[in-house]
Design an enzyme around this catalytic site. Structure first.
Site, PDB file in Angstrom:
ATOM      1  N   TYR A  32       0.828  -1.202   0.000  1.00  0.00           N
ATOM      2  CA  TYR A  32       0.000   0.000   0.000  1.00  0.00           C
ATOM      3  C   TYR A  32       0.859   1.247   0.000  1.00  0.00           C
ATOM      4  O   TYR A  32       2.075   1.198   0.205  1.00  0.00           O
ATOM      5  CB  TYR A  32      -0.976  -0.010   1.183  1.00  0.00           C
ATOM      6  CG  TYR A  32      -0.366   0.307   2.535  1.00  0.00           C
ATOM      7  CD1 TYR A  32       0.493  -0.581   3.161  1.00  0.00           C
ATOM      8  CD2 TYR A  32      -0.654   1.501   3.187  1.00  0.00           C
ATOM      9  CE1 TYR A  32       1.050  -0.285   4.402  1.00  0.00           C
ATOM     10  CE2 TYR A  32      -0.111   1.806   4.424  1.00  0.00           C
ATOM     11  CZ  TYR A  32       0.739   0.907   5.027  1.00  0.00           C
ATOM     12  OH  TYR A  32       1.288   1.212   6.244  1.00  0.00           O
ATOM     13  N   LYS A 147       6.494  -2.083   2.186  1.00  0.00           N
ATOM     14  CA  LYS A 147       5.266  -1.491   2.759  1.00  0.00           C
ATOM     15  C   LYS A 147       4.085  -2.437   2.530  1.00  0.00           C
ATOM     16  O   LYS A 147       3.257  -2.234   1.639  1.00  0.00           O
ATOM     17  CB  LYS A 147       5.025  -0.105   2.144  1.00  0.00           C
ATOM     18  CG  LYS A 147       4.047   0.749   2.958  1.00  0.00           C
ATOM     19  CD  LYS A 147       4.131   2.198   2.541  1.00  0.00           C
ATOM     20  CE  LYS A 147       3.034   3.065   3.127  1.00  0.00           C
ATOM     21  NZ  LYS A 147       3.109   3.258   4.570  1.00  0.00           N
ATOM     22  N   GLU A 179      11.453   2.403  14.726  1.00  0.00           N
ATOM     23  CA  GLU A 179      10.587   3.472  14.202  1.00  0.00           C
ATOM     24  C   GLU A 179       9.274   3.474  14.975  1.00  0.00           C
ATOM     25  O   GLU A 179       9.069   2.655  15.869  1.00  0.00           O
ATOM     26  CB  GLU A 179      10.337   3.266  12.698  1.00  0.00           C
ATOM     27  CG  GLU A 179       9.699   1.935  12.367  1.00  0.00           C
ATOM     28  CD  GLU A 179       9.590   1.658  10.868  1.00  0.00           C
ATOM     29  OE1 GLU A 179       9.562   2.599  10.061  1.00  0.00           O
ATOM     30  OE2 GLU A 179       9.505   0.466  10.514  1.00  0.00           O
ATOM     31  N   LEU A 204      10.782   1.132   7.526  1.00  0.00           N
ATOM     32  CA  LEU A 204      10.267   1.574   6.236  1.00  0.00           C
ATOM     33  C   LEU A 204      11.046   2.811   5.777  1.00  0.00           C
ATOM     34  O   LEU A 204      11.251   3.727   6.578  1.00  0.00           O
ATOM     35  CB  LEU A 204       8.778   1.933   6.364  1.00  0.00           C
ATOM     36  CG  LEU A 204       8.119   2.204   5.019  1.00  0.00           C
ATOM     37  CD1 LEU A 204       7.790   0.888   4.322  1.00  0.00           C
ATOM     38  CD2 LEU A 204       6.864   3.033   5.175  1.00  0.00           C
TER      39      LEU A 204
END
Ligand code: PLP
Length: 284
Positions: A32, A147, A179, A204
């Protein structure tokens, strides 16, 4: 009612449907992107599409539409849904086929779904008041650089943060911060250095992160890429997160330890302003 894009058609949201055999549903076999919209225009669009190609490439997933088509679909949805400020969510899965762990990508037609969400992005409570962070262990799989829609752990992490009276969680693996549940993590040290961990399979590659680094570099303040612990973060002058839908979000406490006097810090707010100004100049 919103108009949603499903496999070539623009349909009212209550008619937007995909198969129960879709591998996105059965195996989280999907990727996505989320691109933000400001003033009816798309922010960082080319970079989001480049990352979509990268995600697809890493998973051996075919993309059957052109980049020009993707831009046209984004714009059509923004226009049909009158989105002035908000996001466009794009999801692509490997497609629908009877359930089996094995699959033949060539026999599958990818599923493509896009929808919009209108909401304020500039004038938000987070931008004004900042966010409280708690730390949790990073229990995700080993390819967080792709992702994928496999977001159960980040979703549970955010629920845990809420239950602990915070707004979000930063994840820690091997003693260092990876993260946030849906954002990249930064600190500003007491010496004024802006620090974020280097890219690897553990995080990411955020589009907002990359843009912030480029804008900062152009302004003569480079962002240092090195690992940091949660203890160093708690001792920092400021901390913040970056993501496509929040841009730059000030962090005002970590595990109950207050940062920058419990309000958004000046370096963070400066970066937020720069990001918004620079990305608006490039909006499509
Ligand atoms: N890290 C994770 C785990 C994310 O889910 C996201 C965004 O969804 C980000 C970082 C930030 O990436 P971007 O700036 O491209 O939105």
């Amino acid at each position: 009612m919103r108009t949603v894009y499903v496999n070539g058609n623009y349909v009212p949201e209550d008619e937007a449907k995909v198969s129960v055999f879709d591998r996105g549903f059965l195996f989280a076999d999907g990727i996505y992107e989320v691109a933000s919209v400001l003033g009816g225009k798309l922010i960082d669009f080319p970079a989001h599409i480049a990352r979509l190609h990268r995600s697809a490439g890493e998973l051996g997933m075919r993309i059957d539409v052109t980049d020009e088509d993707l831009l046209a679909i984004h714009r059509e949805l923004v226009s049909r849904n009158n989105v002035e400020e908000g996001v466009v969510y794009l999801q692509m899965t490997r497609g629908a086929i009877d359930r089996d762990f094995l699959f033949d990508t060539d026999k599958l037609t990818p599923t493509l779904v896009l929808f919009t969400q209108s909401r304020p992005l500039i004038d938000t409570a987070v931008a004004k008041n900042g966010m409280k962070i708690v730390s949790i262990p990073d229990l995700r799989w080993g390819r967080c650089d792709i992702k994928t829609v496999q977001l159960l752990y980040p979703s549970l992490g955010k629920m845990e943060a809420k239950a602990r009276g915070a707004d979000d969680a930063w994840m820690v693996r091997d003693g260092v911060v990876t993260e946030g549940t849906s954002n990249n993590a930064f600190i500003v040290t007491k010496n004024g250095a802006i620090v974020t961990r280097p890219l690897s399979h553990a995080i990411l590659p955020g589009i907002t992160r990359a843009a912030l680094m480029a804008y900062s570099e152009a302004n003569g303040t480079s962002i240092e890429e090195r690992e940091f612990t949660i203890e160093e973060a708690k001792d920092a002058a400021e901390a913040f997160i970056s993501s496509a839908s929040v841009f730059v979000g000030p962090v005002i406490s970590i595990d109950g330890v207050e940062l920058s006097g419990g309000k958004p810090g000046p370096v963070t707010l400066g970066l937020r302003k720069t990001y918004i100004e620079e990305s608006l100049k490039r909006a499509l």
